[in-house]
Design an enzyme around this catalytic site. Structure first.
Site, short mmCIF file in Angstrom:
data_model
loop_
_atom_site.label_atom_id
_atom_site.label_comp_id
_atom_site.label_asym_id
_atom_site.label_seq_id
_atom_site.Cartn_x
_atom_site.Cartn_y
_atom_site.Cartn_z
N THR A 10 0.80 -1.22 0.00
CA THR A 10 0.00 0.00 0.00
C THR A 10 0.84 1.27 0.00
O THR A 10 1.91 1.33 0.61
CB THR A 10 -0.94 0.03 1.22
N ARG A 42 0.66 8.65 -6.95
CA ARG A 42 1.19 7.33 -7.32
C ARG A 42 1.68 7.26 -8.76
O ARG A 42 2.63 6.54 -9.06
CB ARG A 42 0.13 6.26 -7.04
N HIS A 109 -2.86 -0.89 -10.11
CA HIS A 109 -3.83 -1.63 -9.30
C HIS A 109 -5.17 -0.92 -9.26
O HIS A 109 -6.05 -1.28 -8.53
CB HIS A 109 -3.30 -1.88 -7.88
N GLU A 143 -15.43 2.29 -7.28
CA GLU A 143 -14.37 2.11 -8.25
C GLU A 143 -14.88 1.79 -9.65
O GLU A 143 -14.14 1.90 -10.62
CB GLU A 143 -13.39 1.03 -7.77
N ARG A 154 -12.11 8.77 -6.57
CA ARG A 154 -10.82 8.12 -6.42
C ARG A 154 -9.70 8.87 -7.14
O ARG A 154 -8.54 8.78 -6.76
CB ARG A 154 -10.92 6.68 -6.93
N LEU A 160 -13.06 4.93 -0.69
CA LEU A 160 -14.01 4.99 0.41
C LEU A 160 -14.77 6.31 0.39
O LEU A 160 -15.99 6.35 0.59
CB LEU A 160 -13.28 4.83 1.76
#
Length: 352
Positions: A10, A42, A109, A143, A154, A160
């Site tokens: 993570t 990311r 991912h 998602e 997201r 969440l």
């Protein structure tokens, strides 16, 4: 992800104070994102790691991965906040995170696209004039969705939050527009038959290629041709490769287990069906978009081009057309806020 094992490590590790180092022991994120450093988004971190590896500064015997350091953090903090990662690293990499770094690689991912929706979660398609058209009764959140609201979904936060914001919006709209006892439209006599036929089609598939074989072909095609860095040649190869994967899956997949109890072979075949749709739409859309934007980084079109590409790519599966299994279209970007409660924030290039 963890090098070799392919398990997710993570990004919360970086949030807790973890940092990346190359073979020279250098904390290289300071060069790519001088302000955010190891807390950059990311996609920036993934590209930075890939550059380090491509330029020969990767670690290990093959110089093909990077070290993630958590060993400077107090063991009690790791036990409290990252117990799962500590266990995963121990099991799959043989690493004690309190004493040594975790070998890691950049990977995908999360798919940053999804089913387009409006702000209350209603799924959208295009009408004959190319304008947004609500799909009655179909709501999407989480998602699977693409609400395109930076910061609330997201794309700018966490899934969440997406569920809390847009899941609640869906529930409120459904409650306001549907009451107990309301008349329901008549179901077609064969309602549900299409789903049963799909399961049976794959359950009795008797081709020559196992599900795992085609899945590996798809995975390698996407990893080699539509990964962190992209260009015209690689993306065209990805389009051709995914077209071939779909053809092989449609015509030659084999499911060995005909049973209905714990049939993992069938489940994995159905999952591969979904993955092929997703992968093909990703690489077809990427090949078509002649610019770099966000996580879509092309080496032959390195700059963002708002003049020509400020729109959403829409893709539609059309597997009946073996030569062109994906149809592309586009959808306008909402450039202004929907009411006067919030001023419009001008769009600009993301920099660090």
């Amino acid at each position: 992800m963890g090098y070799g094992a392919g398990c997710l490590i993570t990004e919360g590790c970086r949030g807790e104070g973890g940092y990346l180092r190359n073979a020279n022991g250098e904390r290289f994120m300071e060069r790519y994102a001088p302000n955010a450093k190891d807390l950059a988004s990311r996609d920036v971190v993934s590209r930075s790691m890939t550059i380090e590896i491509r330029e020969g500064r990767g670690v290990g015997p093959r110089n093909d991965h990077i070290y993630l350091h958590l060993d400077h953090l107090p063991p009690e903090l790791l036990a409290e906040r990252l117990p799962g990662i500590s266990e995963t690293a121990a099991i799959f990499a043989g690493v004690d995170v309190t004493k040594e770094p975790i070998p890691v690689l950049p990977t995908v991912h999360y798919n940053m696209g999804g089913i387009p929706t409006n702000y209350i979660g209603q799924a959208l398609t295009l009408d004959a004039n190319g304008a947004d058209q609500v799909v009655p009764g179909l709501y999407v959140a989480g998602e699977a969705s693409c609400a395109s609201v930076h910061g609330a979904n997201r794309l700018g936060a966490n899934s969440l939050l997406d569920i809390i914001v847009f899941g609640r919006a869906c529930a409120n709209h459904i409650a306001e527009n549907n009451k107990p006892g309301d008349a329901k439209p008549e179901l077609k006599p064969d309602a549900g038959l299409e789903s049963i036929e799909r399961v049976d089609k794959y359950r009795y598939s008797d081709g020559q290629r196992p599900v795992a074989d085609i899945r590996d072909q798809m995975q390698r095609c996407m990893q080699e041709n539509a990964a962190v860095f992209r260009d015209d040649a690689s993306l065209k190869a990805g389009v051709a490769g995914m077209t071939e994967c779909i053809k092989e899956f449609k015509n030659d997949v084999k499911v060995s287990d005909r049973g209905l109890i714990w049939n993992t072979d069938l489940i994995e075949c159905l999952e591969l069906d979904n993955l092929l749709h997703n992968a093909a739409q990703t690489v077809f859309s990427a090949e078509n978009r002649k610019e770099s934007r966000g996580a879509h980084a092309r080496e032959d079109f390195s700059e963002r081009d708002d003049e020509n590409w400020m729109f959403h790519s829409l893709s539609f599966s059309q597997w009946d057309n073996e030569a062109e299994p994906v149809r592309l279209d586009k959808r306008d970007v909402n450039k202004t806020s929907l009411d006067d409660q919030m001023h419009t924030i001008p769009q600009k290039k993301r920099t660090y």
